[in-house]
Write an enzyme that holds these catalytic residues in place. Structure first.
Site, mmCIF file in Angstrom:
data_model
loop_
_atom_site.group_PDB
_atom_site.id
_atom_site.type_symbol
_atom_site.label_atom_id
_atom_site.label_comp_id
_atom_site.label_asym_id
_atom_site.label_seq_id
_atom_site.Cartn_x
_atom_site.Cartn_y
_atom_site.Cartn_z
ATOM 1 N N GLY A 87 0.945 -1.586 0.172
ATOM 2 C CA GLY A 87 -0.361 -0.006 -0.157
ATOM 3 C C GLY A 87 0.898 1.438 0.022
ATOM 4 O O GLY A 87 1.802 1.667 -0.559
ATOM 5 N N LEU A 88 0.714 1.878 0.224
ATOM 6 C CA LEU A 88 0.759 3.430 0.956
ATOM 7 C C LEU A 88 1.531 4.110 -0.539
ATOM 8 O O LEU A 88 1.831 4.377 -0.829
ATOM 9 C CB LEU A 88 2.330 3.879 1.665
ATOM 10 C CG LEU A 88 1.906 3.188 2.918
ATOM 11 C CD1 LEU A 88 3.337 2.896 3.780
ATOM 12 C CD2 LEU A 88 1.494 4.288 3.859
ATOM 13 N N CYS A 89 0.214 3.877 -1.349
ATOM 14 C CA CYS A 89 0.566 4.474 -3.032
ATOM 15 C C CYS A 89 -0.675 5.308 -3.322
ATOM 16 O O CYS A 89 -1.173 5.246 -4.695
ATOM 17 C CB CYS A 89 1.082 3.561 -3.811
ATOM 18 S SG CYS A 89 -0.023 2.102 -3.452
ATOM 19 N N GLY A 90 -1.351 6.420 -2.462
ATOM 20 C CA GLY A 90 -2.329 6.919 -2.775
ATOM 21 C C GLY A 90 -4.023 5.994 -3.180
ATOM 22 O O GLY A 90 -4.013 4.656 -2.600
#
Length: 297
Positions: A87-90
């Protein structure tokens, strides 16, 4: 109400988070540059393979190929969902999954309601989402996007081609993110099998190719070798576009997180200074009041 100690600890935590997001942004930017170079380097080759296959399909001497011709009835469909492993990709993963769900509820509804739709997730995020739903997942891969190799591409291609040829699936669709710019990747769909002849590039307005090819030993023999090559190249291009989109989305997300941390630090620092000034003023008042009381006593 928060004390000065609580605010100091929160400021320290926000500073640490800001350092992490800034470092992740720099790493994503470096990976994005490499991914863009790989993606752009593969595009000319992919285009030429499209042109060659299109020329072969239009050749009158070529006999019918089972991977190109549409089947009379579509009984079972496979949807390949290419997501990220992390994750952590908008909105990279969320937009992809939302579009996949919308497609399942509209274009693929007739197969989904009758249990004739399989989901093939490539990427851990998509797998974690669909495995909790009532979908059959006969094939799954993760961890291949960090170091993409030809063997990974061929394993996916061979599974899809084999299940299409033996009649398990009558249509295979791929949904993924296509790299348009760093800020907003575009969710696109591709019909992987059967190969759509109208999607082949390089055909002019008259329906024929401008380039003239001579095939040896004959067009049918060349077609047998070009079709697997085309499918491998199509998958590779889709993977490279998705990888570049993921790094771009992560870089943008980490940049936004860094800026938000900066704004939060400014607000916390202002609050901390106000409380500190109020505490100092209170202490001064207490000292002055005590001194006046002693002088009057």
């Amino acid at each position: 109400m928060a004390t000065l100690r609580d605010i100091r600890q929160r400021i320290k935590g926000v500073k640490n988070t800001q350092q992490i997001t800034k470092a992740m942004k720099m790493v994503a930017a470096s990976k994005l540059r490499k991914a863009q170079e790989s993606m752009m380097a593969a595009r000319p080759y992919s285009l030429n393979v499209h042109h060659l296959l299109g020329k072969l399909v239009l050749d009158e001497r070529v006999s019918e190929n089972p991977l190109i011709n549409d089947r009379e009835s579509i009984n079972r469909v496979a949807l390949v969902v290419i997501s990220a492993d992390r994750g952590l990709c908008g909105s990279f993963n969320s937009n992809l999954i939302k579009n996949a769900q919308r497609m399942i509820q509209t274009d693929l509804k007739s197969w989904a309601t009758t249990g004739n739709l399989d989901i093939i997730p490539l990427g851990r995020v998509g797998y974690d989402f669909f495995r909790r739903r009532a979908f059959k997942i006969p094939f799954y891969r993760s961890g291949i996007f960090g170091h993409l190799t030809l063997s990974d591409i061929r394993s996916v291609r061979d599974f899809l081609v084999q299940n299409y040829q033996n009649g398990t699936y009558d249509r295979i669709i791929v949904i993924s993110n296509e790299f348009k710019n760093v800020v907003t990747p575009k969710v696109t769909t591709h019909q992987f099998l059967p190969i759509r002849t109208e999607a082949l590039e390089g055909i002019d307005a008259s329906g024929s190719f401008q380039a003239d090819y001579i095939f040896e030993p004959d067009p049918n023999a060349v077609l047998e070798g070009v079709v697997p090559l085309y499918l491998s190249q199509l998958l590779m291009q889709i993977f490279l576009e998705s990888i570049a989109s993921e790094h771009g989305a992560r870089m943008a997300a980490m940049d936004t997180a860094t800026e938000n941390a900066k704004a939060l630090l400014k607000s916390l620092t202002l609050t901390y200074n106000q409380l500190r000034q109020a505490a100092i003023t209170k202490e001064i008042l207490e000292i002055v009041s005590g001194a006046e009381a002693l002088s009057k006593g």
